[in-house]
Write an enzyme that holds these catalytic residues in place. Structure first.
Site, PDB file in Angstrom:
ATOM      1  N   CYS A   7     -58.894 118.463  38.750  1.00 29.09           N
ATOM      2  CA  CYS A   7     -59.052 119.737  38.001  1.00 29.09           C
ATOM      3  C   CYS A   7     -57.569 120.402  38.049  1.00 29.09           C
ATOM      4  CB  CYS A   7     -59.962 120.763  38.901  1.00 29.09           C
ATOM      5  SG  CYS A   7     -59.027 121.033  40.642  1.00 29.09           S
ATOM      6  N   PRO A  30     -35.234 100.578  47.692  1.00 29.45           N
ATOM      7  CA  PRO A  30     -35.420  99.479  46.931  1.00 29.45           C
ATOM      8  C   PRO A  30     -35.655  99.807  45.332  1.00 29.45           C
ATOM      9  CG  PRO A  30     -37.278  99.463  48.088  1.00 29.45           C
ATOM     10  CD  PRO A  30     -36.320 100.661  48.904  1.00 29.45           C
ATOM     11  N   ASP A  31     -35.159  98.812  44.753  1.00 35.25           N
ATOM     12  CA  ASP A  31     -35.440  99.015  43.198  1.00 35.25           C
ATOM     13  C   ASP A  31     -36.825  98.496  42.810  1.00 35.25           C
ATOM     14  OD1 ASP A  31     -34.846  96.256  42.715  1.00 35.25           O
ATOM     15  OD2 ASP A  31     -33.438  96.667  41.110  1.00 35.25           O
ATOM     16  N   PHE A  32     -37.154  98.363  41.738  1.00 36.33           N
ATOM     17  CA  PHE A  32     -38.690  97.932  41.435  1.00 36.33           C
ATOM     18  C   PHE A  32     -38.685  96.502  41.111  1.00 36.33           C
ATOM     19  CE2 PHE A  32     -38.731 102.608  40.777  1.00 36.33           C
ATOM     20  CZ  PHE A  32     -39.907 102.725  41.713  1.00 36.33           C
ATOM     21  N   ARG A  33     -37.776  95.997  40.290  1.00 33.19           N
ATOM     22  CA  ARG A  33     -38.037  94.727  39.244  1.00 33.19           C
ATOM     23  C   ARG A  33     -36.861  93.771  39.664  1.00 33.19           C
ATOM     24  NH1 ARG A  33     -39.603  99.048  36.208  1.00 33.19           N
ATOM     25  NH2 ARG A  33     -41.573  98.906  35.847  1.00 33.19           N
ATOM     26  N   ASN A  81     -35.691 108.353  38.514  1.00 32.79           N
ATOM     27  CA  ASN A  81     -35.854 108.088  40.055  1.00 32.79           C
ATOM     28  C   ASN A  81     -36.726 109.232  40.634  1.00 32.79           C
ATOM     29  OD1 ASN A  81     -34.446 105.836  39.915  1.00 32.79           O
ATOM     30  ND2 ASN A  81     -32.512 106.666  40.540  1.00 32.79           N
ATOM     31  N   ILE A  82     -37.486 108.915  41.626  1.00 32.11           N
ATOM     32  CA  ILE A  82     -38.323 110.112  42.281  1.00 32.11           C
ATOM     33  C   ILE A  82     -37.610 110.526  43.603  1.00 32.11           C
ATOM     34  CG2 ILE A  82     -40.311 109.636  40.876  1.00 32.11           C
ATOM     35  CD1 ILE A  82     -41.280 107.985  43.477  1.00 32.11           C
ATOM     36  N   ASP A  83     -36.566 110.133  43.891  1.00 34.04           N
ATOM     37  CA  ASP A  83     -35.874 110.092  45.255  1.00 34.04           C
ATOM     38  C   ASP A  83     -35.159 111.517  45.312  1.00 34.04           C
ATOM     39  OD1 ASP A  83     -33.299 109.667  43.843  1.00 34.04           O
ATOM     40  OD2 ASP A  83     -33.679 107.539  44.486  1.00 34.04           O
ATOM     41  N   CYS A 139     -58.540 117.952  47.254  1.00 35.84           N
ATOM     42  CA  CYS A 139     -58.400 119.328  46.497  1.00 35.84           C
ATOM     43  C   CYS A 139     -59.559 120.126  47.194  1.00 35.84           C
ATOM     44  CB  CYS A 139     -58.875 119.260  45.038  1.00 35.84           C
ATOM     45  SG  CYS A 139     -59.173 120.644  44.423  1.00 35.84           S
ATOM     46  N   HIS A 157     -39.715 111.144  35.571  1.00 37.35           N
ATOM     47  CA  HIS A 157     -40.867 110.752  35.946  1.00 37.35           C
ATOM     48  C   HIS A 157     -41.346 111.530  37.122  1.00 37.35           C
ATOM     49  CE1 HIS A 157     -40.039 106.523  34.623  1.00 37.35           C
ATOM     50  NE2 HIS A 157     -40.469 107.098  33.727  1.00 37.35           N
TER      51      HIS A 157
HETATM   52  P1  OAD Z   1     -35.682  98.639  37.931  1.00 39.18           P
HETATM   53  O1  OAD Z   1     -36.017  98.213  39.273  1.00 39.18           O
HETATM   54  O2  OAD Z   1     -36.833  98.142  36.874  1.00 39.18           O
HETATM   55  O3  OAD Z   1     -34.209  98.372  37.383  1.00 39.18           O
HETATM   56  C1  OAD Z   1     -33.236  98.350  38.115  1.00 39.18           C
HETATM   57  C2  OAD Z   1     -32.261  97.761  37.432  1.00 39.18           C
HETATM   58  O4  OAD Z   1     -30.876  98.172  38.250  1.00 39.18           O
HETATM   59  C3  OAD Z   1     -32.076  96.384  37.369  1.00 39.18           C
HETATM   60  O5  OAD Z   1     -31.483  95.823  36.077  1.00 39.18           O
HETATM   61  C4  OAD Z   1     -31.134  95.983  38.157  1.00 39.18           C
HETATM   62  O6  OAD Z   1     -30.295  94.597  37.783  1.00 39.18           O
HETATM   63  C5  OAD Z   1     -30.169  96.943  38.078  1.00 39.18           C
HETATM   64  N1  OAD Z   1     -29.536  97.210  39.639  1.00 39.18           N
HETATM   65  C6  OAD Z   1     -30.065  97.124  41.103  1.00 39.18           C
HETATM   66  N2  OAD Z   1     -29.038  97.465  41.940  1.00 39.18           N
HETATM   67  C7  OAD Z   1     -27.908  97.481  41.274  1.00 39.18           C
HETATM   68  C8  OAD Z   1     -26.603  98.154  41.774  1.00 39.18           C
HETATM   69  N3  OAD Z   1     -26.397  98.309  42.906  1.00 39.18           N
HETATM   70  N4  OAD Z   1     -25.773  98.132  40.640  1.00 39.18           N
HETATM   71  C9  OAD Z   1     -25.896  97.866  39.326  1.00 39.18           C
HETATM   72  N5  OAD Z   1     -27.198  97.558  39.063  1.00 39.18           N
HETATM   73  C10 OAD Z   1     -28.079  97.365  39.890  1.00 39.18           C
HETATM   74  O7  OAD Z   1     -35.716 100.028  38.015  1.00 39.18           O
HETATM   75  P2  OAD Z   1     -35.941 101.312  36.940  1.00 39.18           P
HETATM   76  O8  OAD Z   1     -35.568 100.822  35.636  1.00 39.18           O
HETATM   77  O9  OAD Z   1     -35.383 102.558  37.315  1.00 39.18           O
HETATM   78  O10 OAD Z   1     -41.728 104.447  37.914  1.00 39.18           O
HETATM   79  O11 OAD Z   1     -37.537 101.303  36.623  1.00 39.18           O
HETATM   80  C11 OAD Z   1     -38.232 102.220  35.777  1.00 39.18           C
HETATM   81  C12 OAD Z   1     -39.471 102.861  36.388  1.00 39.18           C
HETATM   82  O12 OAD Z   1     -40.184 101.833  36.902  1.00 39.18           O
HETATM   83  C13 OAD Z   1     -39.272 103.611  37.651  1.00 39.18           C
HETATM   84  O13 OAD Z   1     -38.961 104.931  37.419  1.00 39.18           O
HETATM   85  C14 OAD Z   1     -40.585 103.413  38.425  1.00 39.18           C
HETATM   86  C15 OAD Z   1     -41.207 102.048  38.002  1.00 39.18           C
HETATM   87  O14 OAD Z   1     -42.597 102.055  37.729  1.00 39.18           O
HETATM   88  C16 OAD Z   1     -42.305 105.354  38.742  1.00 39.18           C
HETATM   89  O15 OAD Z   1     -41.584 105.374  39.755  1.00 39.18           O
HETATM   90  C17 OAD Z   1     -43.150 106.241  38.317  1.00 39.18           C
HETATM   91 ZN    ZN Z   2     -59.475 119.960  42.318  1.00 41.12          ZN
END
Ligand code: OAD
Ligand code: ZN
Length: 291
Positions: A142, A38-41, A112-114, A172, A131
């Site tokens: 430490c 899953p994405d985040f937002r 992405n961290i995947d 640690c 990231h």
């Molecule tokens: P977001 O979830 O914020 O954004 C994903 C974007 O991709 C959105 O604009 C969606 O509309 C779009 N999207 C999703 N599925 C899609 C698809 N199949 N085709 C085209 N577009 C699609 O994810 P990031 O921008 O990567 O931090 O989030 C940035 C950072 O926020 C991440 O690296 C994470 C999080 O906090 C860490 O993991 C440390």
């Molecule tokens: Zn330590």
């Protein structure tokens, strides 16, 4: 739809017409949603929407270093779900790999961290994991470095109690501080090589004169909501064309659009297939996806 084709044409023609043309990709979670991550937002399907069950004070607390010190459990729960190894790269990952194979890849800046860029076979020197990743760990007190296994083994030991899954946190051996993967949390700095590499790439982009067409920037599957990564597209010199492949217009493409911006509104895999069709890469793309 017409404009979509224009974006696809721009990218495909750039590759076809410029034997030395190189692409800089800037990618986010949207390129991995079709892999089952899953994405985040995104509303409803995004991780931040679905973290409510973890009782977080705010969704992004799962990646907050101060919150982690108080309560590592939400991050462990998330890590268990996202841990690399069980997912396969998407069509878009393999399209970037084909760009490398054909000498048209300058860099992949990924949030992405995947680690799916690496799993797709893209050589390390092209991939900037802005990231971080699960590949190594450090003690948050430490800073002692630990191998991947230290965290991995703890994520995998599940103890089911009446309160649900309980973890035995990785600690640690020198100071008993919490060990955490080298994933960049809010409140932590991005790796030095991210800034160093971007400075070098930016220099190349700035050398491009009006009328040259040596570089193209393609932003894919990201909401451009998290800084400093989100500022990369705005730092791209005006002479360089920028393309966005995403379900929605985001970031600098929305706030400060340029005449030479391109936007493909749709899925990243569909874009990959359309670009591959124009370049006669369909068979290779399929072969990679089937492997
Ligand atoms: P977001 O979830 O914020 O954004 C994903 C974007 O991709 C959105 O604009 C969606 O509309 C779009 N999207 C999703 N599925 C899609 C698809 N199949 N085709 C085209 N577009 C699609 O994810 P990031 O921008 O990567 O931090 O989030 C940035 C950072 O926020 C991440 O690296 C994470 C999080 O906090 C860490 O993991 C440390
Ligand atoms: Zn330590």
């Amino acid at each position: 739809k017409g404009h979509n084709l224009t974006t696809i044409d721009r990218i495909a023609n750039f590759i076809n017409d410029n034997p030395n043309g190189k692409i800089i990709f800037m990618v986010g979670a949207g390129i991995s949603t079709s892999c089952g991550i899953p994405d985040f937002r995104s509303p409803k399907t995004g991780l931040y929407h679905n973290l409510s069950k973890l009782n977080l004070p705010f969704a992004e607390a799962v990646f907050d270093i101060d919150f982690f010190k108080e309560n590592p459990k939400p991050f462990y729960t998330l890590a268990q779900e996202l841990y690399p190894g069980k997912f396969k790269p998407s069509k878009f990952h393999f399209l970037m790999k084909l760009c490398e194979d054909n000498g048209h890849l300058q860099r992949v800046y990924t949030q992405n961290i995947d680690t799916l860029e690496r799993q797709a076979g893209i050589e390390d020197k092209y991939v900037i994991e802005a990231h971080g990743s699960f590949a190594s760990n450090h003690c948050i007190e430490c800073n002692k470095q630990f191998a991947m296994e230290y965290f991995k083994s703890k994520v995998n030991t599940k103890k089911i109690t009446k309160d649900g899954v309980e973890f035995e946190y990785a600690k640690c051996d020198s100071c008993q501080g919490l060990i955490k993967p080298n994933i960049v949390f809010f409140g932590e700095n991005l790796p030095k090589f991210f800034f160093e590499t971007w400075d070098k790439d930016l220099e190349l982009l700035e050398e491009q004169e009006k009328g040259d067409d040596n570089y193209l920037v393609v932003v894919v599957g990201t909401s451009l909501a998290v800084y400093p990564f989100a500022s990369l597209p705005s730092e791209v010199p005006n002479e360089i064309d920028r393309s966005l492949i995403n379900l929605e217009v985001v970031g600098d493409f929305k706030e400060d659009p340029r005449k030479n911006d391109f936007f493909f509104k749709g899925s990243t895999d569909e874009a990959a297939e359309l670009i591959a069709e124009k370049l006669d890469w369909v068979e290779e793309l399929q072969r990679y996806s089937d492997e």
